[in-house]
Structure formats: structure tokens, C-alpha cells
Design a protein around this motif. Structure first.
Motif, mmCIF file in Angstrom:
data_model
loop_
_atom_site.group_PDB
_atom_site.id
_atom_site.type_symbol
_atom_site.label_atom_id
_atom_site.label_comp_id
_atom_site.label_asym_id
_atom_site.label_seq_id
_atom_site.Cartn_x
_atom_site.Cartn_y
_atom_site.Cartn_z
ATOM 1 N N LEU A 128 0.833 -1.209 0.000
ATOM 2 C CA LEU A 128 0.000 0.000 0.000
ATOM 3 C C LEU A 128 0.869 1.261 0.000
ATOM 4 O O LEU A 128 0.570 2.226 -0.709
ATOM 5 C CB LEU A 128 -0.924 -0.002 1.221
ATOM 6 C CG LEU A 128 -2.077 -1.005 1.220
ATOM 7 C CD1 LEU A 128 -2.877 -0.896 2.509
ATOM 8 C CD2 LEU A 128 -2.990 -0.768 0.017
ATOM 9 N N LEU A 129 1.929 1.249 0.792
ATOM 10 C CA LEU A 129 2.826 2.404 0.831
ATOM 11 C C LEU A 129 3.463 2.637 -0.533
ATOM 12 O O LEU A 129 3.536 3.784 -1.003
ATOM 13 C CB LEU A 129 3.910 2.189 1.890
ATOM 14 C CG LEU A 129 5.011 3.260 1.937
ATOM 15 C CD1 LEU A 129 4.428 4.644 2.176
ATOM 16 C CD2 LEU A 129 6.037 2.914 3.017
ATOM 17 N N LEU A 130 3.915 1.581 -1.174
ATOM 18 C CA LEU A 130 4.521 1.732 -2.501
ATOM 19 C C LEU A 130 3.520 2.265 -3.512
ATOM 20 O O LEU A 130 3.851 3.129 -4.334
ATOM 21 C CB LEU A 130 5.081 0.388 -2.971
ATOM 22 C CG LEU A 130 6.357 -0.098 -2.277
ATOM 23 C CD1 LEU A 130 6.692 -1.511 -2.725
ATOM 24 C CD2 LEU A 130 7.513 0.847 -2.576
ATOM 25 N N LEU A 131 2.278 1.778 -3.459
ATOM 26 C CA LEU A 131 1.257 2.237 -4.400
ATOM 27 C C LEU A 131 0.913 3.701 -4.174
ATOM 28 O O LEU A 131 0.965 4.517 -5.112
ATOM 29 C CB LEU A 131 -0.001 1.368 -4.264
ATOM 30 C CG LEU A 131 0.088 -0.057 -4.811
ATOM 31 C CD1 LEU A 131 -1.180 -0.825 -4.486
ATOM 32 C CD2 LEU A 131 0.309 -0.027 -6.319
ATOM 33 N N PHE A 132 0.547 4.059 -2.944
ATOM 34 C CA PHE A 132 0.176 5.436 -2.650
ATOM 35 C C PHE A 132 1.359 6.377 -2.837
ATOM 36 O O PHE A 132 1.204 7.484 -3.378
ATOM 37 C CB PHE A 132 -0.361 5.551 -1.219
ATOM 38 C CG PHE A 132 -1.779 5.092 -1.066
ATOM 39 C CD1 PHE A 132 -2.828 5.833 -1.567
ATOM 40 C CD2 PHE A 132 -2.076 3.908 -0.396
ATOM 41 C CE1 PHE A 132 -4.141 5.421 -1.431
ATOM 42 C CE2 PHE A 132 -3.383 3.488 -0.249
ATOM 43 C CZ PHE A 132 -4.422 4.232 -0.767
ATOM 44 N N GLY A 133 2.524 5.945 -2.368
ATOM 45 C CA GLY A 133 3.697 6.800 -2.486
ATOM 46 C C GLY A 133 4.106 7.052 -3.918
ATOM 47 O O GLY A 133 4.539 8.149 -4.273
ATOM 48 N N THR A 134 3.963 6.031 -4.773
ATOM 49 C CA THR A 134 4.323 6.176 -6.180
ATOM 50 C C THR A 134 3.309 7.026 -6.932
ATOM 51 O O THR A 134 3.664 7.879 -7.751
ATOM 52 C CB THR A 134 4.433 4.792 -6.846
ATOM 53 O OG1 THR A 134 5.422 4.015 -6.154
ATOM 54 C CG2 THR A 134 4.840 4.928 -8.303
ATOM 55 N N ILE A 135 2.031 6.797 -6.633
ATOM 56 C CA ILE A 135 0.973 7.536 -7.343
ATOM 57 C C ILE A 135 0.997 9.021 -6.987
ATOM 58 O O ILE A 135 0.879 9.897 -7.854
ATOM 59 C CB ILE A 135 -0.411 6.939 -7.006
ATOM 60 C CG1 ILE A 135 -0.524 5.526 -7.584
ATOM 61 C CG2 ILE A 135 -1.528 7.827 -7.564
ATOM 62 C CD1 ILE A 135 -1.759 4.778 -7.122
ATOM 63 N N PHE A 136 1.160 9.331 -5.696
ATOM 64 C CA PHE A 136 1.100 10.719 -5.247
ATOM 65 C C PHE A 136 2.454 11.281 -4.832
ATOM 66 O O PHE A 136 2.529 12.393 -4.306
ATOM 67 C CB PHE A 136 0.143 10.835 -4.051
ATOM 68 C CG PHE A 136 -1.257 10.357 -4.341
ATOM 69 C CD1 PHE A 136 -2.123 11.133 -5.102
ATOM 70 C CD2 PHE A 136 -1.701 9.130 -3.869
ATOM 71 C CE1 PHE A 136 -3.415 10.696 -5.380
ATOM 72 C CE2 PHE A 136 -2.986 8.676 -4.134
ATOM 73 C CZ PHE A 136 -3.846 9.457 -4.891
ATOM 74 N N GLY A 137 3.518 10.540 -5.090
ATOM 75 C CA GLY A 137 4.832 10.928 -4.591
ATOM 76 C C GLY A 137 5.356 12.243 -5.135
ATOM 77 O O GLY A 137 6.142 12.933 -4.477
ATOM 78 N N ALA A 139 10.014 -1.185 10.831
ATOM 79 C CA ALA A 139 11.337 -1.106 10.199
ATOM 80 C C ALA A 139 11.233 -1.214 8.677
ATOM 81 O O ALA A 139 11.920 -0.491 7.944
ATOM 82 C CB ALA A 139 12.241 -2.210 10.740
ATOM 83 N N ILE A 140 10.362 -2.104 8.199
ATOM 84 C CA ILE A 140 10.186 -2.273 6.753
ATOM 85 C C ILE A 140 9.630 -0.992 6.129
ATOM 86 O O ILE A 140 10.108 -0.527 5.087
ATOM 87 C CB ILE A 140 9.247 -3.463 6.464
ATOM 88 C CG1 ILE A 140 9.941 -4.778 6.824
ATOM 89 C CG2 ILE A 140 8.826 -3.476 4.993
ATOM 90 C CD1 ILE A 140 9.044 -5.986 6.747
ATOM 91 N N LEU A 141 8.618 -0.398 6.762
ATOM 92 C CA LEU A 141 8.001 0.822 6.224
ATOM 93 C C LEU A 141 8.978 1.990 6.236
ATOM 94 O O LEU A 141 9.052 2.766 5.275
ATOM 95 C CB LEU A 141 6.745 1.156 7.021
ATOM 96 C CG LEU A 141 5.596 0.138 6.912
ATOM 97 C CD1 LEU A 141 4.453 0.510 7.855
ATOM 98 C CD2 LEU A 141 5.085 0.056 5.473
ATOM 99 N N ILE A 142 9.725 2.120 7.322
ATOM 100 C CA ILE A 142 10.715 3.205 7.399
ATOM 101 C C ILE A 142 11.802 3.000 6.354
ATOM 102 O O ILE A 142 12.234 3.953 5.681
ATOM 103 C CB ILE A 142 11.323 3.274 8.809
ATOM 104 C CG1 ILE A 142 10.258 3.691 9.826
ATOM 105 C CG2 ILE A 142 12.490 4.268 8.846
ATOM 106 C CD1 ILE A 142 10.701 3.565 11.270
ATOM 107 N N LEU A 143 12.245 1.760 6.180
ATOM 108 C CA LEU A 143 13.280 1.461 5.185
ATOM 109 C C LEU A 143 12.791 1.799 3.776
ATOM 110 O O LEU A 143 13.546 2.364 2.970
ATOM 111 C CB LEU A 143 13.665 -0.014 5.268
ATOM 112 C CG LEU A 143 14.852 -0.468 4.408
ATOM 113 C CD1 LEU A 143 16.125 0.261 4.836
ATOM 114 C CD2 LEU A 143 15.037 -1.973 4.514
ATOM 115 N N LEU A 144 11.535 1.468 3.486
ATOM 116 C CA LEU A 144 10.974 1.814 2.181
ATOM 117 C C LEU A 144 10.942 3.328 1.991
ATOM 118 O O LEU A 144 11.255 3.842 0.914
ATOM 119 C CB LEU A 144 9.562 1.239 2.046
ATOM 120 C CG LEU A 144 9.439 -0.239 1.692
ATOM 121 C CD1 LEU A 144 7.974 -0.657 1.697
ATOM 122 C CD2 LEU A 144 10.060 -0.511 0.327
#
Length: 263
Positions: A35-44, A118-123
Motif C-alpha cells: 500500500l505504501l509503494l502504491l500510494f507513495g508512487t501515485i502521489f509521490g 522497520a520495513i516501512l521506514i526502510l521503504l
């Protein structure tokens, strides 16, 4: 054997059991990351009025989602399954006290929550160029994270008693999880975009305060104006999370059952 030693051994068993379930591992760790990758990429590429990249806001806010998903759902579904298959009833007849069992579950949730964060922060750092916060902010992160994990875990224990069929536990527990993400500033930020009554409803629950606290840790001071009232309000974060810890504990004492047939 002391209660502490039994708790540690039970926690070790819980962690090993969880890691052997590949489906649980994938959905627990990789769904929030996806979800973070999707939202972050779309609205990044977008920025807020404070000049903060939306991808950074999503990263900080998604930590709250990760904690809620990991602590609340894992604890609630795990207890419901142990209750239905008779694990809890069998443990009741052993020298292991309920305290040791619940602490063992809590150790599982704590380890999973730390790994998820840790995974989310690393991403956020590697994919969205999010800078790591100063040392003082990590101290704030520590107490917010701990209170959030405790509150969500206790609520998971309490809600598990309402689940009549363990096979449906995941679906039932994910309903409030998903709903709270949209009204608590995780997927929709700033919260001023929501109707006033939804803001008030969200402010009753811990997720809004968890997300706000984590944004304080990882975002620059210019992002403060996007919060409700134009302030991080860390005092409010501490009070609300502490209150939910107490409420969760009371609900656990009232609703906890060893088996589905207990009255």
C-alpha cells in the motif's frame, strides 16, 4: 519455572508458529508495504502546502496502519483461533498462568510490530528519500510506538471474544482497521478534507493520534500546520493512547474467555 520464563518460552513458540505460516507472514508484512509503494508512487510527486512530499506523509502515517494491522488483527485473530481449536482450554489445565500466555502473545505482537515499522521506514528512506529524524525524535517515536502497540494489542484481546468463528476473524477484524485508516488521516491527509463529524469520530479512537505522533517524528516542522488545530499536540497523543491502554485492559478483564462455551 517463573512466570517470566514461561512467558519468554511461550513468546518463542508463538513467533516460530507465526513464521511457519507463509500466508500470515506475507499479509502481515507485505500488504502495508505494498500500500505504501502504491500510494507513495501515485502521489509521490505532489507536495502539501507546507512543501512536504506526499510520499513522506504516507510513510509516516502508514506506520500507524502497520501497528494497528499487526497488533490488533494478529492478537485478535490468534486468540480467536486458539480459543476455537481448544488451545486455550488445554493451556488452562497446565501450570502456565493466563498472564504468561498473554505476555507470550504480546511478545509476538511486539516483534512483528517492530519488524513492520522497520520495513516501512526502510521503504520510505530508500524509495522516497525520506530523511531519518534526529535523535530526540526517536525517543518520542519510542513512547508513541509502545503505547500504540499496547493499546491495539489489548483491544485485539478484547474484540477476540466477540468472534464466534475463527475462520472469519480476519475479515471481521479488518473492517474497523480499514475504516479507521480513511477517517484518521492515514490515507486521507490533511484531515480537514473530511466532514467535521468524521474528524470528531476519528479523534475518539487511537489511530488518528498514532498517525499524528508518527508524522511529528518523521516530518519537518512545516508540516505541523496541516494537522488539526495546526499543532502536533503530543500531549493529546500521550493522553488518548494512555486512556485507550486503560480502556483496553478493562475490556480484556471483562471479556476474556478461555473457551467459546465459557459464560
Amino acid at each position: 519455572m517463573s512466570t517470566l520464563a514461561m512467558s519468554a518460552r511461550r513468546g518463542h513458540v508463538e513467533i516460530l508458529t507465526f513464521l511457519r505460516d507463509r500466508t500470515a507472514v506475507v499479509f502481515t508484512f507485505f500488504f502495508p508495504a505494498l500500500l505504501l509503494l502504491l500510494f507513495g508512487t501515485i502521489f509521490g510527486s505532489e507536495s502539501t502546502d507546507g512543501g512536504v512530499a506526499v510520499s513522506r506523509i504516507f510513510t509516516a502515517s502508514m506506520i500507524a496502519y502497520g501497528v494497528l494491522n499487526t497488533a490488533f488483527v494478529t492478537m485478535g485473530a490468534g486468540l480467536a483461533m486458539d480459543r476455537e481449536d481448544g488451545t486455550l482450554k488445554r493451556l488452562r489445565g497446565t501450570p502456565m498462568p493466563a498472564t504468561a500466555y498473554l505476555i507470550g502473545k504480546a511478545l509476538l505482537v511486539l516483534v512483528l510490530s517492530i519488524a513492520e515499522a522497520a520495513i516501512l521506514i526502510l521503504l520510505g528512506v530508500l524509495v522516497f528519500d525520506m530523511p531519518l529524524p534526529p535523535a530526540g525524535h526517536w525517543l518520542t517515536f519510542g513512547w508513541i510506538f509502545l503505547l500504540a502497540v499496547i493499546a491495539c494489542s489489548l483491544l485485539g484481546v478484547a474484540v477476540s471474544g466477540l468472534v464466534k468463528n475463527a475462520r472469519n476473524a480476519g475479515a471481521i477484524l479488518n473492517v474497523p482497521v480499514v475504516a479507521l485508516q480513511f477517517v484518521s488521516g492515514v490515507f486521507i491527509h490533511p484531515m480537514s478534507q473530511l466532514p467535521d463529524w468524521l474528524e470528531k469520530v476519528a479523534s475518539v479512537f487511537p489511530v488518528r493520534w498514532m498517525a499524528q505522533g508518527f508524522r511529528y517524528v518523521f516530518l519537518p516542522s512545516s508540516a505541523e500546520t496541516q494537522e488539526i488545530g495546526g499543532t502536533w499536540n503530543l500531549g493529546g497523543v500521550a493522553v488518548v493512547l494512555a486512556v485507550w491502554c486503560v480502556v483496553g485492559l478493562i475490556l480484556c478483564l471483562v471479556t476474556f474467555r478461555w473457551s467459546g462455551r465459557d459464560k
